[in-house]
Design a protein around this motif. Structure first.
Motif, PDB file in Angstrom:
ATOM      1  N   MET A  91      11.571  -6.593   1.283  1.00 19.77           N
ATOM      2  CA  MET A  91      11.069  -5.907   2.493  1.00 19.77           C
ATOM      3  C   MET A  91       9.555  -5.948   2.529  1.00 19.77           C
ATOM      4  O   MET A  91       8.886  -5.386   1.682  1.00 19.77           O
ATOM      5  N   SER A  92       8.969  -6.632   3.476  1.00 24.04           N
ATOM      6  CA  SER A  92       7.511  -6.789   3.518  1.00 24.04           C
ATOM      7  C   SER A  92       6.885  -5.669   4.335  1.00 24.04           C
ATOM      8  O   SER A  92       7.548  -5.017   5.137  1.00 24.04           O
ATOM      9  N   GLY A  93       5.595  -5.469   4.110  1.00 25.34           N
ATOM     10  CA  GLY A  93       4.868  -4.488   4.889  1.00 25.34           C
ATOM     11  C   GLY A  93       4.871  -3.103   4.303  1.00 25.34           C
ATOM     12  O   GLY A  93       4.221  -2.210   4.850  1.00 25.34           O
ATOM     13  N   ALA A  94       5.608  -2.887   3.208  1.00 25.02           N
ATOM     14  CA  ALA A  94       5.644  -1.546   2.625  1.00 25.02           C
ATOM     15  C   ALA A  94       4.274  -1.179   2.067  1.00 25.02           C
ATOM     16  O   ALA A  94       3.569  -2.016   1.503  1.00 25.02           O
ATOM     17  N   VAL A  95       3.903   0.082   2.221  1.00 26.66           N
ATOM     18  CA  VAL A  95       2.654   0.572   1.647  1.00 26.66           C
ATOM     19  C   VAL A  95       2.808   0.589   0.127  1.00 26.66           C
ATOM     20  O   VAL A  95       3.824   1.048  -0.396  1.00 26.66           O
ATOM     21  N   SER A  96       1.793   0.088  -0.586  1.00 24.32           N
ATOM     22  CA  SER A  96       1.903  -0.111  -2.039  1.00 24.32           C
ATOM     23  C   SER A  96       1.751   1.183  -2.825  1.00 24.32           C
ATOM     24  O   SER A  96       1.186   2.170  -2.345  1.00 24.32           O
ATOM     25  N   ALA A  97       2.230   1.172  -4.067  1.00 20.29           N
ATOM     26  CA  ALA A  97       2.105   2.341  -4.951  1.00 20.29           C
ATOM     27  C   ALA A  97       0.637   2.689  -5.157  1.00 20.29           C
ATOM     28  O   ALA A  97       0.272   3.849  -5.288  1.00 20.29           O
ATOM     29  N   ARG A  98      -0.207   1.643  -5.188  1.00 24.32           N
ATOM     30  CA  ARG A  98      -1.634   1.892  -5.417  1.00 24.32           C
ATOM     31  C   ARG A  98      -2.247   2.746  -4.297  1.00 24.32           C
ATOM     32  O   ARG A  98      -3.164   3.533  -4.518  1.00 24.32           O
ATOM     33  N   PHE A  99      -1.723   2.569  -3.101  1.00 25.64           N
ATOM     34  CA  PHE A  99      -2.199   3.369  -1.968  1.00 25.64           C
ATOM     35  C   PHE A  99      -2.008   4.867  -2.222  1.00 25.64           C
ATOM     36  O   PHE A  99      -2.869   5.692  -1.888  1.00 25.64           O
ATOM     37  N   TYR A 100      -0.883   5.198  -2.844  1.00 29.23           N
ATOM     38  CA  TYR A 100      -0.553   6.617  -3.061  1.00 29.23           C
ATOM     39  C   TYR A 100      -1.244   7.201  -4.291  1.00 29.23           C
ATOM     40  O   TYR A 100      -1.370   8.419  -4.408  1.00 29.23           O
ATOM     41  N   ALA A 101      -1.671   6.318  -5.201  1.00 27.11           N
ATOM     42  CA  ALA A 101      -2.262   6.780  -6.471  1.00 27.11           C
ATOM     43  C   ALA A 101      -3.743   7.066  -6.306  1.00 27.11           C
ATOM     44  O   ALA A 101      -4.585   6.569  -7.061  1.00 27.11           O
ATOM     45  N   ARG A 102      -4.080   7.866  -5.315  1.00 24.03           N
ATOM     46  CA  ARG A 102      -5.470   8.205  -5.022  1.00 24.03           C
ATOM     47  C   ARG A 102      -5.532   9.701  -4.709  1.00 24.03           C
ATOM     48  O   ARG A 102      -4.503  10.356  -4.608  1.00 24.03           O
ATOM     49  N   PRO A 103      -6.734  10.237  -4.507  1.00 30.83           N
ATOM     50  CA  PRO A 103      -6.836  11.644  -4.121  1.00 30.83           C
ATOM     51  C   PRO A 103      -5.970  11.931  -2.890  1.00 30.83           C
ATOM     52  O   PRO A 103      -5.987  11.175  -1.913  1.00 30.83           O
ATOM     53  N   THR A 104      -5.236  13.027  -2.949  1.00 27.32           N
ATOM     54  CA  THR A 104      -4.206  13.311  -1.950  1.00 27.32           C
ATOM     55  C   THR A 104      -4.756  13.435  -0.530  1.00 27.32           C
ATOM     56  O   THR A 104      -4.100  13.020   0.427  1.00 27.32           O
ATOM     57  N   GLU A 105      -5.950  13.991  -0.421  1.00 26.79           N
ATOM     58  CA  GLU A 105      -6.528  14.133   0.916  1.00 26.79           C
ATOM     59  C   GLU A 105      -6.771  12.760   1.563  1.00 26.79           C
ATOM     60  O   GLU A 105      -6.536  12.575   2.756  1.00 26.79           O
ATOM     61  N   GLU A 106      -7.215  11.801   0.758  1.00 24.06           N
ATOM     62  CA  GLU A 106      -7.422  10.440   1.276  1.00 24.06           C
ATOM     63  C   GLU A 106      -6.101   9.808   1.685  1.00 24.06           C
ATOM     64  O   GLU A 106      -6.006   9.136   2.712  1.00 24.06           O
ATOM     65  N   VAL A 107      -5.089  10.020   0.859  1.00 25.55           N
ATOM     66  CA  VAL A 107      -3.776   9.453   1.172  1.00 25.55           C
ATOM     67  C   VAL A 107      -3.245  10.047   2.470  1.00 25.55           C
ATOM     68  O   VAL A 107      -2.710   9.338   3.321  1.00 25.55           O
ATOM     69  N   ALA A 108      -3.436  11.352   2.631  1.00 30.41           N
ATOM     70  CA  ALA A 108      -2.955  12.027   3.843  1.00 30.41           C
ATOM     71  C   ALA A 108      -3.577  11.392   5.083  1.00 30.41           C
ATOM     72  O   ALA A 108      -2.874  10.990   6.019  1.00 30.41           O
ATOM     73  N   ARG A 109      -4.894  11.281   5.079  1.00 22.39           N
ATOM     74  CA  ARG A 109      -5.567  10.653   6.221  1.00 22.39           C
ATOM     75  C   ARG A 109      -5.095   9.215   6.415  1.00 22.39           C
ATOM     76  O   ARG A 109      -4.885   8.751   7.539  1.00 22.39           O
ATOM     77  N   GLY A 110      -4.914   8.520   5.276  1.00 27.24           N
ATOM     78  CA  GLY A 110      -4.531   7.108   5.330  1.00 27.24           C
ATOM     79  C   GLY A 110      -3.121   6.876   5.846  1.00 27.24           C
ATOM     80  O   GLY A 110      -2.811   5.800   6.341  1.00 27.24           O
ATOM     81  N   LEU A 111      -2.280   7.881   5.719  1.00 27.53           N
ATOM     82  CA  LEU A 111      -0.892   7.709   6.173  1.00 27.53           C
ATOM     83  C   LEU A 111      -0.766   7.776   7.689  1.00 27.53           C
ATOM     84  O   LEU A 111       0.189   7.251   8.262  1.00 27.53           O
TER      85      LEU A 111
END
Length: 192
Positions: free
Chosen positions: A1-21
């Motif tokens: 399945m292509s296009g999935a957001v990578s694990a590395r995307f989530y392994a960051r400060p939570t506030e950044e991930v929230a905005r990024g989602l």
DNA sequence: ACGCAGATTTTCT
DNA sequence: GAAAATCTGCGTT
């Protein structure tokens, strides 16, 4: 399945991930691919770790319930509340740091008939428990990957600068002034 | 449009 | 025993 957001995307400060989602797409194949449902993430909240009084793992309360928060970034934390509702989070930061992003609202993109059948006349995806019902998300998916399997978050369109609104989180009684809720300014699909 | 009560059960004190 | 990262329906304005 292509296009999935990578694990590395989530392994960051939570506030950044929230905005990024914001702008990415949540896809559910619960009930079979024929009943696929999907929506654009338009509203989220960050629960940033053991130092956050509103986080379930506040003070490193590591229990059976909070265990998924300590798991791999990019997995689901699905909890049951108010005796009847499920809510979906994306686990963030490295393992053993308990934090996550609550998905609060989606703009429906696919599977309207399935969503409507599950939701009846009421709003489809504008609220954390509403979107779980619309997408068929329950505790069975607690701990599941968000990169492969029946639930995925895939790349969408990045919001423009200035399109993201920041404010206090909803429905909590602790840390009510901490502005960790983020949503798309012009979206009619945001809750409340 | 707004406000409030009731639903319903898991989780932790 | 109380609170809970909520939602719906029904009441009044």
């Amino acid at each position: 399945m292509s296009g999935a957001v990578s694990a590395r995307f989530y392994a960051r400060p939570t506030e950044e991930v929230a905005r990024g989602l914001l702008g990415h797409i949540l896809v559910s194949d619960v009930g079979g691919r024929r009943r696929q449902t999907a929506g654009k993430i338009v509203e989220v909240e960050a629960y940033v770790g053991p130092h956050d009084p509103a986080c379930h793992a506040f003070g490193h309360r590591r229990t059976e319930r909070t265990e998924p928060l300590y798991g791999e970034p990019g997995t689901a934390y699905v909890y049951f509340t108010y005796g009847m509702h499920w809510c979906l989070n994306a686990v963030t930061e490295p393992p053993d740091f308990p934090a996550a992003v609550l998905i609060r609202a989606l703009e429906p993109i696919a599977g309207f008939d399935t969503m409507r059948a599950r939701r009846g006349k009421a709003p489809l995806c504008s609220g954390p428990a509403r979107l779980c019902e619309a997408l068929g998300v329950t505790g069975k998916l607690n701990g599941a990957s968000l990169q492969r399997g029946v639930l995925r978050i895939v790349e969408g369109t990045k919001p423009k600068r200035g399109e993201i609104v920041t404010g206090p989180r909803i429905g909590i009684t602790q840390a009510t002034d901490w502005p960790l809720r983020f949503y798309l300014r012009d979206s009619p699909w945001v809750s409340r």
